[in-house]
Design an enzyme around this catalytic site. Structure first.
Site, PDB file in Angstrom:
ATOM      1  N   HIS A   1       1.476   0.078   0.776  1.00 29.26           N
ATOM      2  CA  HIS A   1       0.461   0.877   1.291  1.00 29.26           C
ATOM      3  C   HIS A   1       0.565   2.108   2.682  1.00 29.26           C
ATOM      4  CE1 HIS A   1      -2.006   0.279  -2.273  1.00 29.26           C
ATOM      5  NE2 HIS A   1      -1.933  -0.839  -2.028  1.00 29.26           N
TER       6      HIS A   1
ATOM      7  N   GLU B   1      -1.671   2.781  -7.142  1.00 25.76           N
ATOM      8  CA  GLU B   1      -1.440   1.577  -7.402  1.00 25.76           C
ATOM      9  C   GLU B   1       0.066   1.472  -7.813  1.00 25.76           C
ATOM     10  OE1 GLU B   1      -0.586  -1.382  -5.430  1.00 25.76           O
ATOM     11  OE2 GLU B   1      -3.355  -1.415  -4.766  1.00 25.76           O
TER      12      GLU B   1
ATOM     13  N   HIS C   1       3.498  -6.484   0.119  1.00 27.14           N
ATOM     14  CA  HIS C   1       2.732  -5.617  -0.423  1.00 27.14           C
ATOM     15  C   HIS C   1       2.121  -4.409   0.202  1.00 27.14           C
ATOM     16  CE1 HIS C   1       0.820  -3.087  -4.016  1.00 27.14           C
ATOM     17  NE2 HIS C   1      -0.189  -3.477  -2.688  1.00 27.14           N
TER      18      HIS C   1
HETATM   19  N1  HBI Z   1      -9.012  -6.285  -1.065  1.00 30.42           N
HETATM   20  N2  HBI Z   1      -7.504  -6.622   0.151  1.00 30.42           N
HETATM   21  C1  HBI Z   1      -7.503  -6.399  -0.717  1.00 30.42           C
HETATM   22  N3  HBI Z   1      -6.393  -5.045  -0.857  1.00 30.42           N
HETATM   23  C2  HBI Z   1      -7.196  -5.145  -1.986  1.00 30.42           C
HETATM   24  O1  HBI Z   1      -5.946  -4.030  -2.962  1.00 30.42           O
HETATM   25  C3  HBI Z   1      -7.971  -4.832  -2.665  1.00 30.42           C
HETATM   26  C4  HBI Z   1      -8.854  -5.186  -2.350  1.00 30.42           C
HETATM   27  N4  HBI Z   1     -10.035  -5.946  -3.085  1.00 30.42           N
HETATM   28  C5  HBI Z   1     -11.275  -5.015  -3.580  1.00 30.42           C
HETATM   29  C6  HBI Z   1      -9.616  -3.807  -4.355  1.00 30.42           C
HETATM   30  N5  HBI Z   1      -8.699  -4.073  -4.226  1.00 30.42           N
HETATM   31  C7  HBI Z   1     -10.248  -3.582  -5.827  1.00 30.42           C
HETATM   32  O2  HBI Z   1     -11.325  -3.601  -6.213  1.00 30.42           O
HETATM   33  C8  HBI Z   1      -9.686  -1.452  -5.486  1.00 30.42           C
HETATM   34  O3  HBI Z   1      -9.346  -2.149  -7.319  1.00 30.42           O
HETATM   35  C9  HBI Z   1     -10.302  -1.009  -5.491  1.00 30.42           C
HETATM   36 FE    FE Z   2      -1.804  -2.633  -3.489  1.00 34.40          FE
END
Ligand code: HBI
Ligand code: FE
Length: 297
Positions: free
Chosen positions: A151, A192, A146
């Site tokens: 991303h 997302e 993912h």
């Molecule tokens: N940590 N590894 C990782 N990947 C994410 O997409 C991620 C996260 N921590 C917090 C987070 N996303 C969310 O709070 C987002 O909505 C901002």
């Molecule tokens: Fe993601």
């Protein structure tokens, strides 16, 4: 892993899941530093893991034409050979040259503030473990497939890359303003699950859809969900679903629009959104407001 071990190491901050309840996150947080990054544990991968990656990649790649945006399709090859889980350093080197971004390894989901701090520094956190074979179609937490496939390609796009950094900087501010929930909706409905309107029709740019076996086609072509124009305040009032395909998708007309929406100071935006929520309530997923334009497919 135990959240307790990470606690000692990461200055009293336990890893958190977002929106997933009280289940501890998967991943070994003991190997992470204070900023939650660690070295990619390439030795952990068995042949079966590379095979999982290869099959996931092949399944998604063949679905991209007509469903993914052109910027994504053009950049996906930057991930390198699709037969094995890539080495993050190799991708990082190419990405740094293209847009000044790097990818860094994390053990899994990390706390919001640490996440925002990395984005603000143009460092994208990528989880190194891969889903188990029985999770081939659906994995609850983001895994390496993912994070990389979903991303990283758009980080090669200069405008989208700038948007991600602006989002991280905004996140650090939002933490101080206690507005993370509103800002998380922006991430959810753009990074997302975002769609973009192009001359050829609607296309997906959100990582959640682009890395999903079923939702990519669903989000772009199914008559089921609502598709509404991106509007920052409307979006911040909108609840989202984490357990099924989205009932509402927001559509941008360009990455420039996304970047520009994040340029103004969000402090008054949060205040207005909070006012509207207290007078008119939040908007449930799947609900369209009176008079609101929908994208018809
Ligand atoms: N940590 N590894 C990782 N990947 C994410 O997409 C991620 C996260 N921590 C917090 C987070 N996303 C969310 O709070 C987002 O909505 C901002
Ligand atoms: Fe993601």
């Amino acid at each position: 892993m135990m959240p307790g071990s990470a606690k000692a190491l990461n200055q009293g901050v336990a890893p958190v899941t977002y929106g997933q309840g009280d289940r501890p996150p998967r991943g070994d947080y003991a190997r992470a530093g204070a900023d939650y990054t660690c070295a990619q544990d390439y030795g952990q991968y068995a042949e079966a893991d590379h095979d999982t990656y290869r099959r996931l990649y092949a399944r998604q790649l063949q679905q991209l034409p007509g469903l993914a945006c052109d910027e994504f399709i053009a950049a996906v090859q930057q991930l390198g050979a699709p037969e094995r889980i890539p080495r993050f350093d190799d991708i990082s080197e190419r990405l740094l040259k293209a847009t000044g971004w790097q990818i860094v390894c994390v053990p899994g989901l990390i706390p919001e503030e640490a996440f925002f701090a990395l984005l603000a520094a143009r460092r994208f956190p990528v989880t190194d473990w891969i889903r188990r074979p029985e999770e081939f179609d659906y994995v609850v937490e983001p895994d390496v497939f993912h994070d990389l496939f979903g991303h990283v390609p758009l980080l090669f796009d200069p405008t989208f890359a700038d948007y991600m950094q602006a989002y991280g900087a905004g996140g650090l501010k939002a933490s101080r303003l206690d507005a993370c929930e509103l800002l998380a909706r922006l991430y959810w409905y753009t990074v997302e699950f975002g769609l973009i309107d192009t001359k050829q029709g609607l296309r997906a740019y959100g990582a959640g859809v682009l890395s999903s076996a079923g939702e990519l086609r669903y989000s772009v072509t199914s008559p089921g969900p609502r598709r509404v124009a991106f509007d920052l305040q409307r979006l911040m009032r909108s609840r989202y679903r984490i357990d099924t395909y989205q009932a509402t998708y927001f559509v941008v007309d360009s990455f420039r629009q996304l970047f520009e929406a994040t340029a103004p100071d969000f402090t008054p935006v949060y205040a207005r959104v909070r006012e509207t929520i207290s007078s008119q309530g939040e908007i449930d997923a799947g609900v369209v407001l009176p008079g609101e334009r929908q994208f018809m497919i």
